[in-house]
Design a protein around this motif. Structure first.
Motif, PDB file in Angstrom:
ATOM      1  N   PHE A  43      -4.054  47.264  67.946  1.00 45.49           N
ATOM      2  CA  PHE A  43      -2.848  46.463  68.982  1.00 45.49           C
ATOM      3  C   PHE A  43      -2.493  45.295  68.769  1.00 45.49           C
ATOM      4  N   VAL A  44      -3.431  44.413  68.381  1.00 42.01           N
ATOM      5  CA  VAL A  44      -3.327  42.895  68.238  1.00 42.01           C
ATOM      6  C   VAL A  44      -2.207  42.824  66.905  1.00 42.01           C
ATOM      7  N   ASN A  45      -2.745  43.523  65.926  1.00 36.88           N
ATOM      8  CA  ASN A  45      -1.754  43.210  64.750  1.00 36.88           C
ATOM      9  C   ASN A  45      -0.363  43.992  64.805  1.00 36.88           C
ATOM     10  N   MET A  46      -0.082  44.793  65.758  1.00 37.56           N
ATOM     11  CA  MET A  46       1.216  44.930  65.997  1.00 37.56           C
ATOM     12  C   MET A  46       2.145  44.127  66.087  1.00 37.56           C
ATOM     13  N   GLN A  47       1.866  42.888  66.588  1.00 36.24           N
ATOM     14  CA  GLN A  47       2.529  41.841  67.150  1.00 36.24           C
ATOM     15  C   GLN A  47       3.402  41.367  65.629  1.00 36.24           C
ATOM     16  N   ASP A  48       2.407  41.335  64.371  1.00 35.70           N
ATOM     17  CA  ASP A  48       2.897  40.951  63.258  1.00 35.70           C
ATOM     18  C   ASP A  48       3.657  42.108  62.585  1.00 35.70           C
ATOM     19  N   PHE A  49       3.285  43.307  62.754  1.00 36.02           N
ATOM     20  CA  PHE A  49       4.108  44.379  62.200  1.00 36.02           C
ATOM     21  C   PHE A  49       5.528  44.351  62.509  1.00 36.02           C
ATOM     22  N   ALA A  50       5.593  44.183  64.012  1.00 35.05           N
ATOM     23  CA  ALA A  50       6.977  44.163  64.608  1.00 35.05           C
ATOM     24  C   ALA A  50       7.674  43.020  64.672  1.00 35.05           C
ATOM     25  N   GLY A  51       7.068  41.842  64.524  1.00 34.19           N
ATOM     26  CA  GLY A  51       7.999  40.613  64.349  1.00 34.19           C
ATOM     27  C   GLY A  51       8.118  40.008  65.536  1.00 34.19           C
ATOM     28  N   TYR A  52       7.639  40.075  66.663  1.00 30.35           N
ATOM     29  CA  TYR A  52       7.957  39.554  67.950  1.00 30.35           C
ATOM     30  C   TYR A  52       7.099  38.321  68.183  1.00 30.35           C
ATOM     31  N   ASP A  53       7.440  37.542  68.948  1.00 31.91           N
ATOM     32  CA  ASP A  53       6.691  36.146  69.252  1.00 31.91           C
ATOM     33  C   ASP A  53       6.282  36.407  70.957  1.00 31.91           C
ATOM     34  N   GLU A  54       4.981  36.153  70.899  1.00 29.99           N
ATOM     35  CA  GLU A  54       4.341  36.460  72.488  1.00 29.99           C
ATOM     36  C   GLU A  54       5.193  35.742  73.618  1.00 29.99           C
ATOM     37  N   TRP A  55       5.676  34.604  73.265  1.00 26.32           N
ATOM     38  CA  TRP A  55       6.134  33.828  74.210  1.00 26.32           C
ATOM     39  C   TRP A  55       7.650  34.044  74.663  1.00 26.32           C
ATOM     40  N   THR A  56       8.316  34.963  73.796  1.00 24.80           N
ATOM     41  CA  THR A  56       9.624  35.486  73.953  1.00 24.80           C
ATOM     42  C   THR A  56       9.589  36.771  74.807  1.00 24.80           C
ATOM     43  N   GLN A  57       8.293  37.081  75.338  1.00 19.09           N
ATOM     44  CA  GLN A  57       8.463  38.529  75.775  1.00 19.09           C
ATOM     45  C   GLN A  57       8.800  38.398  77.589  1.00 19.09           C
ATOM     46  N   ARG A  58       9.564  39.286  78.050  1.00 13.52           N
ATOM     47  CA  ARG A  58      10.100  39.208  79.574  1.00 13.52           C
ATOM     48  C   ARG A  58       9.877  40.713  80.006  1.00 13.52           C
ATOM     49  N   GLY A  59       9.473  40.557  81.384  1.00 10.79           N
ATOM     50  CA  GLY A  59       9.389  41.850  82.142  1.00 10.79           C
ATOM     51  C   GLY A  59       8.174  42.640  81.696  1.00 10.79           C
ATOM     52  N   PRO A  60       8.484  44.011  81.427  1.00  8.38           N
ATOM     53  CA  PRO A  60       7.361  44.811  80.970  1.00  8.38           C
ATOM     54  C   PRO A  60       6.954  44.406  79.727  1.00  8.38           C
ATOM     55  N   ASP A  61       7.751  43.951  78.819  1.00 15.03           N
ATOM     56  CA  ASP A  61       7.007  43.380  77.541  1.00 15.03           C
ATOM     57  C   ASP A  61       5.912  42.325  77.825  1.00 15.03           C
ATOM     58  N   GLN A  62       6.394  41.424  78.799  1.00 13.40           N
ATOM     59  CA  GLN A  62       5.256  40.332  78.932  1.00 13.40           C
ATOM     60  C   GLN A  62       4.198  40.845  79.619  1.00 13.40           C
ATOM     61  N   ALA A  63       4.239  41.890  80.536  1.00 15.69           N
ATOM     62  CA  ALA A  63       3.080  42.507  81.184  1.00 15.69           C
ATOM     63  C   ALA A  63       2.453  43.162  80.054  1.00 15.69           C
TER      64      ALA A  63
END
Length: 397
Positions: A43-63
């Motif tokens: 679940f944590v490695n998915m950020q690296d696999f998908a290539g998104y930055d945590e601080w850019t998430q908004r709405g449901p993605d931020q939740a």
């Protein structure tokens, strides 16, 4: 097993000198914890696999990102590192002599170093197998001296506090500049052969850079895991219920607020937030990870593991599942597959991870009803023990 462990009729350790243990001889707690850790890490490695930055998430993605940060980020990798250290000591304790055990452990660490290098070059740049193996080699000489649990715990705590102090020092000198995007810097470009060439060319330098930054923290976790193993916490959780209750309460009371702070830091786009995130993530991860482990130990000690007992199957196939996650997710996100890199956010990644984790849970149970070991577990055991490795038929379902 260590002579510090009194007899326990519920545990049947392998006789000294035996190359491996049968399924009936395995302790349930390490397998359940390892299974939960290997699935939770996804679940944590998915950020690296998908290539998104945590601080850019908004709405449901931020939740979704807040959910991951509070309950998962840093927690399962801490459990996995603790178990890695405990596993090193298990290999030494099962051998008929310390020198034979040290030779087997050396072969295992070198084999993992090679497997990690292949994983890093052929599948995913975020491999930790080689990093763990390289760090574990440092502990091989002092382990031959058979340090007691209190000394292992003291050394691990000291190294961990030292590493955290260094990271706090880094954060104190941070500026309000924009946060550096690691995922953007590591964007996969080109065909599969081109990506393999790029990763292979950077493999040694990346490994050494990761090792120089993380070695103290990993050594700390390995030593703490060894202390737990030598004291008998993993083999006989029923004998340590009072300690586990204290660890559950203390880890949750201290770890949850720090995890909430981590979630807030990962909404901030500044360099300072990025640097503070590191010590907060690892300290909160260790505290809450220990609380998870303690709660699991209490359930197993009470004979009520419930659905957690199913985690033992992916725990016994941890290496195969870990590399399988890389194979599936790089195919989903990288250019030679579905090419979804930087096209989805945290919520989609959370759902994808949940789907793959459920699939690996089912497949692991199915596999172990037909075979005693996973494919990569069999390969690693063969590399370590040779033809003397124990082959055990699985139980009938």
């Amino acid at each position: 097993m260590s002579q510090l462990l009194p007899p326990d009729q519920s545990v049947q350790p392998a006789p000294p000198g035996r190359a491996a243990v049968s399924p009936a001889e395995r302790w349930p707690l390490p397998d359940v914890l390892r299974g939960g850790a290997i699935l939770g890490i996804l679940f944590v490695n998915m950020q690296d696999f998908a290539g998104y930055d945590e601080w850019t998430q908004r709405g449901p993605d931020q939740a979704a990102q807040v959910f991951i940060d509070v309950l998962m980020n840093g927690k399962f990798v801490s459990i996995f590192a603790l178990l890695f250290g405990a596993g090193m000591l298990m290999i030494l304790d099962r051998a008929s002599s310390r020198h034979i055990g040290a030779f087997r452990l050396l072969r295992r660490l070198l084999a993992l170093l090679v497997l990690g290098a292949l994983h890093g070059a052929l599948l995913w740049h975020g491999d930790v197998i080689g990093l763990y193996a390289l760090t574990g080699l440092l502990l091989l000489p002092p382990l031959l001296l058979r340090p007691p649990p209190w000394l292992l715990a003291l050394a691990g705590s000291g190294l961990g506090l030292w590493w955290l102090a260094l990271r706090v020092q880094d954060a104190l000198g941070a500026s309000s500049a924009a946060r550096w995007s690691y995922t953007l810097a590591s964007t996969p470009v080109g065909s599969y052969p081109a990506l393999v060439g790029t990763r292979a060319g950077r493999l040694l330098s990346d490994l050494l850079a990761d090792w120089s930054y993380n070695a103290l923290w990993l050594l700390a976790l390995f030593l703490l895991g060894m202390a737990a193993q030598r004291a008998g916490l993993l083999a006989r959780p029923a004998h340590f219920r009072r300690l586990f209750r204290a660890l559950l309460l203390g880890g949750a009371v201290l770890g949850l607020p720090l995890s909430c702070l981590l979630a807030w830091l990962n909404t901030q786009p500044t360099e300072a937030a990025g640097l503070w995130e590191v010590p907060v993530r690892m300290s909160s991860g260790l505290l809450l990870g220990v609380a998870y482990a303690a709660g699991t130990a209490l359930l197993i000690a009470g004979g009520r593991p419930g659905v957690l007992r199913h985690l033992a199957a992916p725990g016994r196939l941890a290496l195969s599942n870990y590399l399988g996650q890389s194979l599936v997710m790089t195919t989903v996100f990288y250019p030679y597959g579905l090419n979804l890199y930087r096209h989805v956010g945290a919520l989609t990644c959370l759902l994808l991870a949940l789907s793959l984790a459920a699939l690996q849970l089912l497949v692991s149970g199915w596999w172990l009803r037909r075979s005693a070991q996973g494919p990569l577990e069999w390969l690693l055991r063969r590399l370590v023990y040779g033809r003397g490795a124990l082959s055990v038929k699985p139980r009938s379902p």
